[in-house]
Structure formats: C-alpha cells, structure tokens
Scaffold this active site. Structure first.
Site, PDB file in Angstrom:
ATOM      1  CB  SER A 121      28.768  16.886  45.164  1.00 23.11           C
ATOM      2  OG  SER A 121      29.941  16.713  44.397  1.00 23.11           O
ATOM      3  NE  ARG A 142      25.684  14.873  60.719  1.00 21.58           N
ATOM      4  CZ  ARG A 142      25.250  15.271  59.523  1.00 21.58           C
ATOM      5  NH1 ARG A 142      25.542  14.588  58.429  1.00 21.58           N
ATOM      6  NH2 ARG A 142      24.529  16.364  59.419  1.00 21.58           N
ATOM      7  CE  LYS A 166      26.511  20.155  60.297  1.00 21.21           C
ATOM      8  NZ  LYS A 166      27.149  18.980  59.676  1.00 21.21           N
ATOM      9  N   GLY A 197      24.899  11.130  49.626  1.00 24.16           N
ATOM     10  CA  GLY A 197      25.357  12.406  49.068  1.00 24.16           C
ATOM     11  C   GLY A 197      24.263  13.453  48.905  1.00 24.16           C
ATOM     12  CB  THR A 198      20.857  13.243  47.596  1.00 24.14           C
ATOM     13  OG1 THR A 198      21.464  12.839  46.375  1.00 24.14           O
ATOM     14  CG2 THR A 198      19.699  14.169  47.299  1.00 24.14           C
ATOM     15  N   GLY A 205      20.139   8.810  53.473  1.00 25.59           N
ATOM     16  CA  GLY A 205      20.750   9.534  54.608  1.00 25.59           C
ATOM     17  C   GLY A 205      20.889  11.013  54.277  1.00 25.59           C
ATOM     18  CG  ASN A 230      34.756   9.293  42.043  1.00 21.69           C
ATOM     19  OD1 ASN A 230      33.659   9.553  42.520  1.00 21.69           O
ATOM     20  ND2 ASN A 230      35.720  10.174  41.983  1.00 21.69           N
TER      21      ASN A 230
HETATM   22  P1  NAD Z   1      34.033  16.047  47.671  1.00 18.77           P
HETATM   23  O1  NAD Z   1      33.964  17.328  46.936  1.00 18.77           O
HETATM   24  O2  NAD Z   1      35.245  15.702  48.451  1.00 18.77           O
HETATM   25  O3  NAD Z   1      33.772  14.817  46.648  1.00 18.77           O
HETATM   26  C1  NAD Z   1      32.746  14.870  45.699  1.00 18.77           C
HETATM   27  C2  NAD Z   1      32.522  13.499  45.094  1.00 18.77           C
HETATM   28  O4  NAD Z   1      31.443  13.587  44.149  1.00 18.77           O
HETATM   29  C3  NAD Z   1      33.718  12.979  44.305  1.00 18.77           C
HETATM   30  O5  NAD Z   1      33.713  11.569  44.401  1.00 18.77           O
HETATM   31  C4  NAD Z   1      33.414  13.427  42.890  1.00 18.77           C
HETATM   32  O6  NAD Z   1      34.073  12.660  41.914  1.00 18.77           O
HETATM   33  C5  NAD Z   1      31.919  13.190  42.857  1.00 18.77           C
HETATM   34  N1  NAD Z   1      31.211  13.973  41.847  1.00 18.77           N
HETATM   35  C6  NAD Z   1      31.318  15.304  41.637  1.00 18.77           C
HETATM   36  N2  NAD Z   1      30.463  15.682  40.652  1.00 18.77           N
HETATM   37  C7  NAD Z   1      29.817  14.561  40.261  1.00 18.77           C
HETATM   38  C8  NAD Z   1      28.812  14.291  39.295  1.00 18.77           C
HETATM   39  N3  NAD Z   1      28.308  15.260  38.522  1.00 18.77           N
HETATM   40  N4  NAD Z   1      28.357  13.013  39.165  1.00 18.77           N
HETATM   41  C9  NAD Z   1      28.857  12.021  39.946  1.00 18.77           C
HETATM   42  N5  NAD Z   1      29.815  12.223  40.861  1.00 18.77           N
HETATM   43  C10 NAD Z   1      30.279  13.470  41.024  1.00 18.77           C
HETATM   44  O7  NAD Z   1      32.740  16.038  48.575  1.00 18.77           O
HETATM   45  P2  NAD Z   1      32.470  15.201  49.910  1.00 18.77           P
HETATM   46  O8  NAD Z   1      32.897  16.008  51.064  1.00 18.77           O
HETATM   47  O9  NAD Z   1      32.984  13.816  49.759  1.00 18.77           O
HETATM   48  O10 NAD Z   1      30.865  15.189  49.929  1.00 18.77           O
HETATM   49  C11 NAD Z   1      30.153  14.403  48.985  1.00 18.77           C
HETATM   50  C12 NAD Z   1      28.673  14.728  49.083  1.00 18.77           C
HETATM   51  O11 NAD Z   1      28.173  14.335  50.365  1.00 18.77           O
HETATM   52  C13 NAD Z   1      28.329  16.210  48.947  1.00 18.77           C
HETATM   53  O12 NAD Z   1      27.236  16.322  48.058  1.00 18.77           O
HETATM   54  C14 NAD Z   1      27.912  16.623  50.342  1.00 18.77           C
HETATM   55  O13 NAD Z   1      27.004  17.688  50.344  1.00 18.77           O
HETATM   56  C15 NAD Z   1      27.298  15.330  50.836  1.00 18.77           C
HETATM   57  N6  NAD Z   1      27.215  15.207  52.293  1.00 18.77           N
HETATM   58  C16 NAD Z   1      26.105  14.641  52.819  1.00 18.77           C
HETATM   59  C17 NAD Z   1      25.984  14.489  54.181  1.00 18.77           C
HETATM   60  C18 NAD Z   1      24.781  13.825  54.763  1.00 18.77           C
HETATM   61  O14 NAD Z   1      24.596  13.858  55.971  1.00 18.77           O
HETATM   62  N7  NAD Z   1      23.974  13.175  53.991  1.00 18.77           N
HETATM   63  C19 NAD Z   1      27.011  14.931  55.037  1.00 18.77           C
HETATM   64  C20 NAD Z   1      28.164  15.470  54.477  1.00 18.77           C
HETATM   65  C21 NAD Z   1      28.256  15.591  53.092  1.00 18.77           C
END
Ligand code: NAD
Length: 321
Positions: free
Chosen positions: A199, A111, A67, A220-221, A292, A160
């Site tokens: 994020s 996924r 990907k 998220g991490t 995850g 949030n």
């Molecule tokens: P998004 O930009 O739509 O949402 C971001 C979220 O994080 C919001 O809820 C926002 O309020 C919150 N946020 C932002 N800054 C913050 C901070 N300093 N402290 C606490 N919360 C904070 O993003 P998304 O598309 O929902 O993605 C969220 C996260 O998931 C990203 O970090 C992304 O990289 C990660 N992600 C992980 C996987 C995985 O497989 N593990 C896959 C996709 C995305």
C-alpha cells in the site's frame, strides 16, 4: 434474489475457476465485448476509510453489476477484521432486477491474485525459476499461491518494508515445498518474476533492482497517488494492464505518464495478448510489466462464477425481494 454469504466462498471458489473467469473477462474487454464503468472511490472522512464502487457490463457473459466496498486500514488491529471489505451485487441485464448479493472479501483476493497470475501465464519467460515478492500483507499470500502455479519455480525471495511480516509469504513458499530467502531490494535482480503488492505511496522497487527478462506484476497501486515502482522502470519495460484508462489515472502508469516517460499509447491491454492481437513478450531480455489496477468486471466475473457454483451445489440462499 440469491445470496451467497462470505462464509461459503472459501468452499465454493477455486483458484482455477477465478483464473478462468478473469482470463475470459480480460479477453472480452480487449475484444470490446465488456466495459467498466468509471470508478468511484472516496475518502469518507471516517476511520480513514476509502470507499467506492466498481461496476461494469460484460455483453458476452451477460454480467451486469457492481462491487461496493473499500479499505479500512485499522480493521485488523482494532477489530480483528480484514482491512478490505466488499460486497458484489449482480443484476439481470434483461430487466435490471437484482439477481444476487455475494460476499466480496475473499473473491477480491482471489480475483486480484488471478489477474497477476494471468499476466505471468501470458508474459513471463517460460523458463522463469525465481519469484520475488515485494509485500507480505493480506493479499501477498494469495498472490504468491496463485503465481506459483504458473511456472516451475524453484525459489521464492521476498522483501517487505515491515520485515516481521515476511513469515506470511515464507509460509506459502514452505507449503509449496520451495526455499524462501529474505533479500534487500537490490537482491530482486535475481528474480524472473516479481509481484509487488503493497500500500505504498512512494516507489520502493527501482528500475535497476530489476533484471533483464523479468516480468513484474504491480498489483498494489489502485488509487491516485499510490506508487510501488520507479517510473523509470515503466520506461524500460513493455507495459500491459487490465484497463488502460485506470492504469494511467489510478494505476502504476499514472506516474510515468505524468512525468512524460511513457505515453498512454505505450500501455497495452493484457486481454489483447490473450486474444492474440498483441504479440506480448517478444524477447528473452525484455522486461514486461503488468499494471494490475483491479477492474469491476473482474469482481463480477468471479461473483457470477461463484453464484453458478452455489446454485449447482444448493448453497445459494433464495429470498423474495
Ligand atoms: P495489507 O495492509 O495487508 O498489507 C500492506 C502491505 O504493504 C504490507 O506488506 C506492508 O508492509 C506494505 N506497506 C505498507 N506501507 C508501505 C510503504 N510505505 N512502503 C512499502 N510497503 C508498505 O494490505 P493488502 O490487503 O495486502 O493490500 C495491499 C495493497 O493492494 C493495498 O494498497 C490495496 O489497496 C491493494 N489492492 C489492489 C488490488 C488490485 O486489484 N490491484 C486489489 C486488492 C488490494
């Protein structure tokens, strides 16, 4: 070569098919039948974007590919596009020829939601009733929708950093006929399952915000430096992950390992629980935590499933290449 455009994914792919593909590939990884290649992820110095490649090979499912994509933080505000952009390429493992190009945006959300959902199936207490969401962005709605299918939940609570985004997840709770309550972080102690999907680069969910017996899916991490939960929570919990090498380097466990609170050997593959070679949760009081990190094989598994569906339904576009 087959092309399955992004616009077709929503009608082709189901949460159930994503769940099955991810559960199977986690099992194959733990059995040594599938492996992920090292992740490339670069800050490209343009639009604050993070771009990279996640690939792998599943010998059991004969899925080979990668990907390509990443995170453009200003996409939504500047262009009305989602911040994650990705495309999956599948190759024929017998010849190396390209087999398919598949839109990866919706598949990534499905996924990722499937991964936490698989963790809830295998690690949460069967009597879990309250689910807590930390995060309310794009991925959060997918996470909640998938998680709600795993247990007989009767309430959703949410926190949030940006409270104005909470209606995103409240809408999913309402759609499922469940009450929603916005809480402070210490209110998360009521939750039997917590999904974190932010994020953030600093812990927001602390060890004492989590009640005994909870299952926490930290989703998220996925990059060095990011952090959603206090490292001490991992020391309190039995820790599982998709891929141990990623968990300790770019996942939530990177901080607990760096702080010497846990060792790499304390992080277990979720696939081993699926395969029955790890017992998983052993008591009702135990906190289980799924880190995850997101592996390439998850993307390939769901992309291969969607290509099969597109071929079956005559939707795949065939091009000479
Ligand atoms: P998004 O930009 O739509 O949402 C971001 C979220 O994080 C919001 O809820 C926002 O309020 C919150 N946020 C932002 N800054 C913050 C901070 N300093 N402290 C606490 N919360 C904070 O993003 P998304 O598309 O929902 O993605 C969220 C996260 O998931 C990203 O970090 C992304 O990289 C990660 N992600 C992980 C996987 C995985 O497989 N593990 C896959 C996709 C995305």
């Amino acid at each position: 070569m087959l092309i399955v455009p992004e616009r077709e994914i929503a009608t082709l792919m189901t949460r159930a098919a994503a769940f099955d593909a991810v559960e199977q590939v986690f099992a194959a990884m733990a059995a040594g039948d599938a492996y992920n290649f090292p992740v490339v992820r670069e800050a490209i110095g343009h639009e604050d974007a993070l771009y990279g490649f996640k690939g792998g090979f599943d010998r059991a499912g004969l899925t080979l590919g990668l990907k390509a994509g990443g995170y453009w933080p200003d996409n939504l505000e500047k262009r009305g596009l989602i911040n994650h952009q990705s495309t999956v390429f599948l190759f024929d493992p017998d010849t190396g020829q390209v087999r398919a190009m598949v839109g990866g945006n919706l598949l990534t959300a499905l996924r990722t939601a499937a991964a936490s959902s698989v963790s809830i199936k295998h690690l949460a207490r069967p009597d879990a009733r309250v689910i807590g969401m930390v995060g309310a962005g794009h991925q959060a709605t997918f996470q909640l929708r998938a998680a709600l299918e795993q247990r007989d939940f009767d309430k959703v609570i949410g926190w949030n950093l940006h409270p104005e985004m909470l209606p995103n997840i409240e809408a999913v709770a309402t759609e499922a006929g469940l009450p929603f309550e916005a809480v402070e972080l210490d209110g998360m102690a009521e939750a039997d399952v917590i999904v974190t999907i932010t994020s953030s680069f600093a812990a927001t969910l602390m060890a004492d915000h989590v009640g005994a017996g909870c299952h926490v899916a930290c989703m998220g991490t996925d990059t060095k430096g990011k952090q959603e939960v206090e490292a001490a929570l991992l020391a309190r919990a039995t820790v599982f992950t998709d891929e141990v090498a990623q968990s300790v380097s770019i996942g939530e466990a990177q901080h607990a390992v760096a702080d010497g609170l846990i060792a790499q050997s304390d992080v277990h593959q979720l696939g081993a629980v699926i395969n029955g070679t790890h017992a998983g949760r052993i008591s009702d009081d135990e906190i289980t935590l799924f880190d995850g990190t997101g592996v390439g094989l998850q993307d390939l598994a769901v992309a291969a499933a969607v290509v099969d569906l597109a071929v079956e339904q005559g939707i795949a576009i065939k091009v000479d290449f």
